[in-house]
Design a protein around this motif. Structure first.
Motif, PDB file in Angstrom:
ATOM      1  N   UNK A 164       0.834  -1.197   0.000  1.00  0.00           N
ATOM      2  CA  UNK A 164       0.000   0.000   0.000  1.00  0.00           C
ATOM      3  C   UNK A 164       0.869   1.246   0.000  1.00  0.00           C
ATOM      4  N   UNK A 165       0.310   2.348  -0.507  1.00  0.00           N
ATOM      5  CA  UNK A 165       1.011   3.624  -0.477  1.00  0.00           C
ATOM      6  C   UNK A 165       1.180   4.108   0.958  1.00  0.00           C
ATOM      7  N   UNK A 166       0.215   3.816   1.805  1.00  0.00           N
ATOM      8  CA  UNK A 166       0.312   4.199   3.214  1.00  0.00           C
ATOM      9  C   UNK A 166       1.539   3.580   3.859  1.00  0.00           C
ATOM     10  N   UNK A 167       1.772   2.297   3.588  1.00  0.00           N
ATOM     11  CA  UNK A 167       2.954   1.626   4.132  1.00  0.00           C
ATOM     12  C   UNK A 167       4.244   2.206   3.557  1.00  0.00           C
ATOM     13  N   UNK A 168       4.203   2.594   2.277  1.00  0.00           N
ATOM     14  CA  UNK A 168       5.386   3.172   1.646  1.00  0.00           C
ATOM     15  C   UNK A 168       5.745   4.512   2.287  1.00  0.00           C
ATOM     16  N   UNK A 174       9.357   6.289   9.408  1.00  0.00           N
ATOM     17  CA  UNK A 174      10.052   5.464  10.399  1.00  0.00           C
ATOM     18  C   UNK A 174      11.551   5.379  10.157  1.00  0.00           C
ATOM     19  N   UNK A 175      12.005   5.875   9.001  1.00  0.00           N
ATOM     20  CA  UNK A 175      13.437   5.860   8.715  1.00  0.00           C
ATOM     21  C   UNK A 175      13.926   4.651   7.952  1.00  0.00           C
ATOM     22  N   UNK A 176      13.018   3.740   7.572  1.00  0.00           N
ATOM     23  CA  UNK A 176      13.453   2.574   6.798  1.00  0.00           C
ATOM     24  C   UNK A 176      13.846   2.964   5.372  1.00  0.00           C
ATOM     25  N   UNK A 177      13.224   4.009   4.851  1.00  0.00           N
ATOM     26  CA  UNK A 177      13.547   4.499   3.512  1.00  0.00           C
ATOM     27  C   UNK A 177      13.802   5.997   3.592  1.00  0.00           C
ATOM     28  N   UNK A 178      14.618   6.492   2.670  1.00  0.00           N
ATOM     29  CA  UNK A 178      14.938   7.918   2.641  1.00  0.00           C
ATOM     30  C   UNK A 178      13.807   8.732   2.012  1.00  0.00           C
ATOM     31  N   UNK A 179      13.210   8.188   0.959  1.00  0.00           N
ATOM     32  CA  UNK A 179      12.174   8.929   0.241  1.00  0.00           C
ATOM     33  C   UNK A 179      11.134   7.970  -0.299  1.00  0.00           C
ATOM     34  N   UNK A 180       9.935   8.491  -0.443  1.00  0.00           N
ATOM     35  CA  UNK A 180       8.854   7.778  -1.115  1.00  0.00           C
ATOM     36  C   UNK A 180       8.640   8.407  -2.477  1.00  0.00           C
ATOM     37  N   UNK A 181       8.468   7.567  -3.488  1.00  0.00           N
ATOM     38  CA  UNK A 181       8.171   8.055  -4.823  1.00  0.00           C
ATOM     39  C   UNK A 181       6.722   7.728  -5.146  1.00  0.00           C
ATOM     40  N   UNK A 182       5.945   8.759  -5.495  1.00  0.00           N
ATOM     41  CA  UNK A 182       4.539   8.554  -5.821  1.00  0.00           C
ATOM     42  C   UNK A 182       4.035   9.649  -6.739  1.00  0.00           C
ATOM     43  N   UNK A 197       6.123  14.046   7.356  1.00  0.00           N
ATOM     44  CA  UNK A 197       6.326  13.733   5.942  1.00  0.00           C
ATOM     45  C   UNK A 197       6.208  15.019   5.137  1.00  0.00           C
ATOM     46  N   UNK A 198       7.171  15.257   4.240  1.00  0.00           N
ATOM     47  CA  UNK A 198       7.238  16.508   3.496  1.00  0.00           C
ATOM     48  C   UNK A 198       7.282  16.219   1.998  1.00  0.00           C
TER      49      UNK A 198
END
Length: 280
Positions: A164-168, A174-182, A197-198
């Motif tokens: 899900x996008x929510x999990x992404x 939470x710091x598991x990933x640097x950035x989300x792409x959407x 989230x920015x």
């Protein structure tokens, strides 16, 4: 009259529906990723709400049809549609050349562009070089997933896929990933709901149509659906929904206000350039 009532019971419709009841047509079937706010996300009552829900319920109403909406992971929606489970997808779907080879698209009802979201306080992304050595989260099966997989080696980042996008987005917070792409609308909406989230770097060269996909054989239904969407553009309905859900009034030349020539997405396979005026 008894036969009419029996037909209504059979298809789960109400006698207040317009042409659908008179013609005895079954409901149109579509599906969304029900975790993809603000396009589709759960209500407190257990249903689903959002821009795309309002958009296609209104389109179906103008077609004289009831609409049933299923919620499932985006990665399974296109295979399910092509297997005959759905008449079309209500989920925002990027019209790409690869997809257009295997399905039909209506013209775009929104423009989408790829955008990154980062955790508040993280170094902003100023160019693609800033992604080197970082982890990027994406919604599994989306166009952003495909782009990230194709470009990970080029830009030196790793890809984390989520159902899900929510999990992404949560992976970034939470710091598991640097950035989300959407998509730009989804990233900006998430930033209004999650203070940590920015919305950040926009890939301006990725603007594309968000369109409704249909099976390859559904040429007549595509015309009907596109006609409804075009009428909603002409009377300002899509623009009003866009401002309601995304917080910004679309420009005059944005897809919400643009009736494109022909049928489908210009430049992609399946596009029919035959002139067609919307019948409203």
């Amino acid at each position: 009259m008894r036969r009419l009532i029996a037909a209504a019971c059979l298809f789960g419709m109400t006698l207040t529906a317009p042409a659908a009841m008179a013609q005895g047509q079954p409901p149109l079937r579509c599906a969304v990723d029900g975790t993809f706010a603000p396009h589709a996300f759960p209500t407190l009552q257990g249903g689903v709400q959002g821009f795309n829900i309002d958009l296609f319920r209104e389109a179906a109403k103008r077609m004289g049809r009831e609409l049933t909406v299923d919620s499932a992971s985006f990665s399974g929606l296109i295979p399910a549609m092509n297997a005959g489970r759905y008449d079309f997808l209500c989920a925002p779907t990027t019209a790409t050349a690869e997809r257009a080879a295997n399905m039909l698209f209506t013209e775009g009802y929104l423009y989408t562009a790829f955008q990154f979201g980062i955790r508040r306080g993280s170094a902003p992304i100023r160019s693609m070089d800033d992604l080197r050595g970082k982890a990027i989260s994406v919604n599994k099966g989306s166009a952003y997933d495909a782009w990230a997989a194709a470009n990970a080696a080029r830009y030196g980042f790793t890809v984390q896929t989520y159902d899900t996008q929510t999990d992404a987005v949560q992976a970034v917070i939470s710091g598991r990933a640097y950035a989300n792409l959407g998509g730009n609308t989804v990233v900006r909406y998430a930033a209004t709901r999650a203070p940590q989230f920015v919305a950040d770097f926009v890939m301006t060269d990725t603007r594309a149509h968000w369109s409704a996909p249909l099976p390859m054989a559904a040429t007549a239904l595509r015309v009907q659906l596109e006609n409804a969407l075009e009428c909603m553009k002409k009377d300002g309905t899509i623009a009003r929904l866009s401002q309601q859900w995304f917080g910004v009034a679309p420009a005059a030349d944005d897809a919400e206000n643009t009736v494109f020539p022909g049928t489908g997405v210009p430049g992609l396979a399946g596009y029919d350039a035959t002139p067609r005026e919307p019948s409203c």
